[in-house]
Structure formats: C-alpha cells, structure tokens
Scaffold this motif. Structure first.
Motif, PDB file in Angstrom:
ATOM      1  N   CYS A 185       0.827  -1.208   0.000  1.00 34.11           N
ATOM      2  CA  CYS A 185       0.000   0.000   0.000  1.00 34.11           C
ATOM      3  C   CYS A 185       0.860   1.257   0.000  1.00 34.11           C
ATOM      4  O   CYS A 185       1.803   1.382   0.785  1.00 34.11           O
ATOM      5  N   ASP A 186       0.503   2.176  -0.865  1.00 37.56           N
ATOM      6  CA  ASP A 186       1.009   3.543  -0.823  1.00 37.56           C
ATOM      7  C   ASP A 186       0.004   4.325   0.009  1.00 37.56           C
ATOM      8  O   ASP A 186      -1.112   4.601  -0.440  1.00 37.56           O
ATOM      9  N   SER A 187       0.372   4.682   1.218  1.00 42.65           N
ATOM     10  CA  SER A 187      -0.581   5.195   2.200  1.00 42.65           C
ATOM     11  C   SER A 187      -0.728   6.710   2.211  1.00 42.65           C
ATOM     12  O   SER A 187      -1.342   7.252   3.142  1.00 42.65           O
ATOM     13  N   HIS A 188      -0.198   7.394   1.193  1.00 42.65           N
ATOM     14  CA  HIS A 188      -0.363   8.844   1.183  1.00 42.65           C
ATOM     15  C   HIS A 188      -0.159   9.391  -0.228  1.00 42.65           C
ATOM     16  O   HIS A 188       0.972   9.589  -0.665  1.00 42.65           O
ATOM     17  N   ILE A 189      -1.270   9.651  -0.921  1.00 39.81           N
ATOM     18  CA  ILE A 189      -1.205  10.342  -2.208  1.00 39.81           C
ATOM     19  C   ILE A 189      -2.333  11.367  -2.253  1.00 39.81           C
ATOM     20  O   ILE A 189      -3.238  11.364  -1.416  1.00 39.81           O
ATOM     21  N   HIS A 190      -2.260  12.237  -3.252  1.00 35.64           N
ATOM     22  CA  HIS A 190      -3.320  13.216  -3.486  1.00 35.64           C
ATOM     23  C   HIS A 190      -3.769  13.089  -4.943  1.00 35.64           C
ATOM     24  O   HIS A 190      -2.933  12.957  -5.843  1.00 35.64           O
TER      25      HIS A 190
ATOM     26  N   VAL B  65      -4.035   4.965  -0.374  1.00 36.39           N
ATOM     27  CA  VAL B  65      -4.813   5.833   0.510  1.00 36.39           C
ATOM     28  C   VAL B  65      -4.726   7.251  -0.038  1.00 36.39           C
ATOM     29  O   VAL B  65      -3.623   7.806  -0.192  1.00 36.39           O
ATOM     30  N   ILE B  66      -5.881   7.830  -0.335  1.00 37.15           N
ATOM     31  CA  ILE B  66      -5.967   9.141  -0.979  1.00 37.15           C
ATOM     32  C   ILE B  66      -6.350  10.178   0.061  1.00 37.15           C
ATOM     33  O   ILE B  66      -7.327   9.992   0.801  1.00 37.15           O
ATOM     34  N   VAL B  67      -5.591  11.245   0.123  1.00 36.93           N
ATOM     35  CA  VAL B  67      -5.805  12.317   1.093  1.00 36.93           C
ATOM     36  C   VAL B  67      -6.312  13.546   0.342  1.00 36.93           C
ATOM     37  O   VAL B  67      -5.686  13.987  -0.628  1.00 36.93           O
ATOM     38  N   THR B  68      -7.428  14.089   0.775  1.00 35.09           N
ATOM     39  CA  THR B  68      -8.005  15.247   0.090  1.00 35.09           C
ATOM     40  C   THR B  68      -7.019  16.411   0.071  1.00 35.09           C
ATOM     41  O   THR B  68      -6.537  16.840   1.129  1.00 35.09           O
ATOM     42  N   PRO B  69      -6.703  16.953  -1.113  1.00 38.84           N
ATOM     43  CA  PRO B  69      -5.755  18.075  -1.196  1.00 38.84           C
ATOM     44  C   PRO B  69      -6.337  19.358  -0.618  1.00 38.84           C
ATOM     45  O   PRO B  69      -7.556  19.561  -0.603  1.00 38.84           O
ATOM     46  N   ARG B  70      -5.452  20.238  -0.185  1.00 39.65           N
ATOM     47  CA  ARG B  70      -5.861  21.470   0.474  1.00 39.65           C
ATOM     48  C   ARG B  70      -6.754  22.328  -0.407  1.00 39.65           C
ATOM     49  O   ARG B  70      -7.687  22.982   0.098  1.00 39.65           O
ATOM     50  N   ILE B  71      -6.505  22.357  -1.711  1.00 30.70           N
ATOM     51  CA  ILE B  71      -7.254  23.291  -2.559  1.00 30.70           C
ATOM     52  C   ILE B  71      -8.741  22.974  -2.608  1.00 30.70           C
ATOM     53  O   ILE B  71      -9.540  23.831  -2.990  1.00 30.70           O
ATOM     54  N   TYR B  72      -9.141  21.759  -2.198  1.00 32.32           N
ATOM     55  CA  TYR B  72     -10.556  21.398  -2.206  1.00 32.32           C
ATOM     56  C   TYR B  72     -11.250  21.738  -0.888  1.00 32.32           C
ATOM     57  O   TYR B  72     -12.459  21.477  -0.748  1.00 32.32           O
ATOM     58  N   GLY B  73     -10.517  22.277   0.065  1.00 29.51           N
ATOM     59  CA  GLY B  73     -11.136  22.640   1.335  1.00 29.51           C
ATOM     60  C   GLY B  73     -11.744  21.436   2.022  1.00 29.51           C
ATOM     61  O   GLY B  73     -11.069  20.426   2.239  1.00 29.51           O
ATOM     62  N   THR B  74     -13.023  21.529   2.355  1.00 26.85           N
ATOM     63  CA  THR B  74     -13.722  20.414   2.997  1.00 26.85           C
ATOM     64  C   THR B  74     -14.621  19.664   2.013  1.00 26.85           C
ATOM     65  O   THR B  74     -15.480  18.887   2.422  1.00 26.85           O
ATOM     66  N   ASP B  75     -14.418  19.894   0.729  1.00 32.17           N
ATOM     67  CA  ASP B  75     -15.153  19.151  -0.307  1.00 32.17           C
ATOM     68  C   ASP B  75     -14.351  17.899  -0.647  1.00 32.17           C
ATOM     69  O   ASP B  75     -13.305  17.974  -1.289  1.00 32.17           O
ATOM     70  N   ASN B  76     -14.843  16.751  -0.213  1.00 27.61           N
ATOM     71  CA  ASN B  76     -14.123  15.491  -0.376  1.00 27.61           C
ATOM     72  C   ASN B  76     -14.599  14.674  -1.569  1.00 27.61           C
ATOM     73  O   ASN B  76     -14.250  13.493  -1.696  1.00 27.61           O
ATOM     74  N   ALA B  77     -15.364  15.303  -2.470  1.00 26.14           N
ATOM     75  CA  ALA B  77     -15.909  14.577  -3.606  1.00 26.14           C
ATOM     76  C   ALA B  77     -14.812  14.007  -4.499  1.00 26.14           C
ATOM     77  O   ALA B  77     -14.943  12.911  -5.045  1.00 26.14           O
ATOM     78  N   VAL B  78     -13.707  14.754  -4.662  1.00 28.18           N
ATOM     79  CA  VAL B  78     -12.624  14.281  -5.521  1.00 28.18           C
ATOM     80  C   VAL B  78     -12.010  12.996  -4.967  1.00 28.18           C
ATOM     81  O   VAL B  78     -11.649  12.077  -5.720  1.00 28.18           O
TER      82      VAL B  78
END
Length: 278
Positions: free
Chosen positions: A12-17, A54-67
């Motif tokens: 597992c790659d546990s940290h990507i955006h 594991v995908i981490v929501t990027p900062r530019i999306y704020g609290t919108d986790n749809a991506v």
C-alpha cells in the motif's frame, strides 16, 4: 538495489493526493496539478508495484471530499481508502456517507495555520465523533506543535496518525522533544507514523537522496516497526525537482535494511490501519 522491483502483493502507498478539475467548481485553481488524476497514478502504481492506496483530500478542495470519494470509486474500495477534511458542522449523515465511500480518517493540516481550513480547537470534538466510526485523525503538524499540544494528544479518543515522520526538523531529528511524545503514543497502540515526505525536512535534497532524513526514518523503524506505514506523497506538490517514485520506495528498503520489516510496513501495517481485507 531496485527493491521496487520486488514489491510484495498487497503493498500500500498510504499517502497520495488526486486532483481532478471536474471537482474544482468555483474554487481558486491555484495549486491545482493537471497531471495528478487517477489515470496518472495508475501509471505510478505500475512502476512501483503497489496495489493498495490511501488518498488524502488536497488542500485546494477545502472540505469538499468529492474528488477523493470519486478516486476511491475508480480504484475500487477493496484496494483504496481515503482521508477527508471536515469541520465541526459536518453532519452525522455526511460522515456515514464518507464512511460508505471508503473514508477512514480526517486530516488536520496545521503546520501553517494561516492557510488552514481547520483549527486546533476542532481536533478534539471531531476526534470524538469519528472515533465512533473507527476512524483516525491524521495530523500534519510541526514537531514544535506536537510538543505544544501534548496534553491534547493524550486526551484524544481516536487513533492518531502523524504525517511525514512527525516532521522532526533537522539536524535534531529523533533528538527532538516530539519524538518521545509520539513514541509513547505509538507504544500504547494509540498512534501511527507515516514514513513519507523525506524531502520536507531534508537539507541535502534529491541529489543526495535525502540522506540526512534517513536517521530519522531509521529511528522510527527501530522504535515502533509495527506502527508505521509508507507513503509516496505523490504528486509531490511541494517539490520543484520531483523525486522518482521508485526511488522513494527503494529508500524504504534502505531504511529498513530488512525485507521482512519493509513488507510488514507496506502490507500488514497498512491493512491493519486502513481495514483492507475487512
């Protein structure tokens, strides 16, 4: 040695955006990465041999986790999980929807509070809520912030994941006062550390293969090998000169100097933390 050529099954790659312009809506596109969608990351997976992510929501999306939810759906929930960003006004129904979509944690990126969409005052109340779902709180804090908020960390009811080797600054590394704080939490089964982003605190840089970050990584491996996961931090948005992802996986092999430990970090530890196979 090209250890990425011998990546174990289930690694597992546990940290990507993931970045997808379709989910930007009317947001400021500053910081958007055109070449970091699901298709682009599949090419990275093919090169490094990982199967889980594991995908981490990027900062530019704020609290919108749809991506992030969309990316999990594309990869398939059997092999993908996500870490969301939420604020205290998130409803229980929204949390349930995120859980069904593969979210297993929430992130507090506070190392530069001026640019943060969350705050330290939100950590404890949100940790209490997500603990009921079995989620963790993922903290991208400076080592100094970890020391400052030691009492808060001790109170949290949820599992804690410290980003990027707990951001121990160099040259202090494991001699920093944050190291024993995080280690005590890990020893108690309450915390995990991500072996990721060696470039974030390296002074020597890519040309030297972030050699000065190696002692910190090895200190974590020696101290708490069962509480570590590895992440590439793709697409490396902080870096002008981006590292090759196979190199980053090879560094994990060099840090562990032990295939069994490396494989435990890549497979078993990640499966435990993120619930793969459940």
């Amino acid at each position: 040695m090209d250890l990425h050529r011998h990546t174990p099954p289930g690694a597992c790659d546990s940290h990507i955006h993931i970045y997808n312009r379709a989910f930007l809506a009317h947001r400021d596109a500053a910081g958007f990465v055109d070449t970091a969608d699901v298709a682009a990351y599949r090419e990275v997976q093919a090169r490094i041999g990982t199967q889980r992510v594991v995908i981490v929501t990027p900062r530019i999306y704020g609290t919108d986790n749809a991506v992030t939810l969309d990316a999990i759906r594309q990869f398939g929930i059997a092999n993908a999980r996500g870490v969301a960003v939420v604020r205290p006004d998130v409803t229980d129904a929204e949390l349930e929807t995120l859980h069904a979509g593969g979210i297993r944690g929430i992130r507090f990126t506070l190392y530069t509070p001026a640019n943060a969409v969350v705050g330290f005052d939100m950590v404890e109340p949100l940790a209490t809520r997500v603990a009921e779902l079995g989620w963790h709180v993922q903290l991208h804090w400076t080592a100094a912030q970890i020391v400052e908020h030691e009492a808060l960390l001790a109170r949290l009811p949820s599992t804690i994941v410290f980003d990027h080797c707990a951001r121990l600054p160099l040259p202090d590394g494991a001699a920093h006062a944050a190291f024993p704080i995080v280690r005590r939490l890990a020893d108690a089964g309450r915390a995990w550390i991500k072996l990721s982003g060696p470039y974030l605190d390296s002074i020597e840089g890519l040309d030297r293969r972030y050699a000065d970050a190696a002692p910190t990584a090895r200190a974590w491996i020696s101290a708490v090998p069962d509480r570590l996961v590895w992440g590439s931090d793709w697409p490396h948005v902080t870096e002008t000169h981006k590292p090759d992802d196979p190199l980053l996986l090879d560094l994990l092999g060099e840090w562990t100097n032990d295939t069994a430990t490396r494989d435990r970090i890549l497979v078993d530890n990640a499966a435990t933390l993120y619930g793969f196979g459940n």
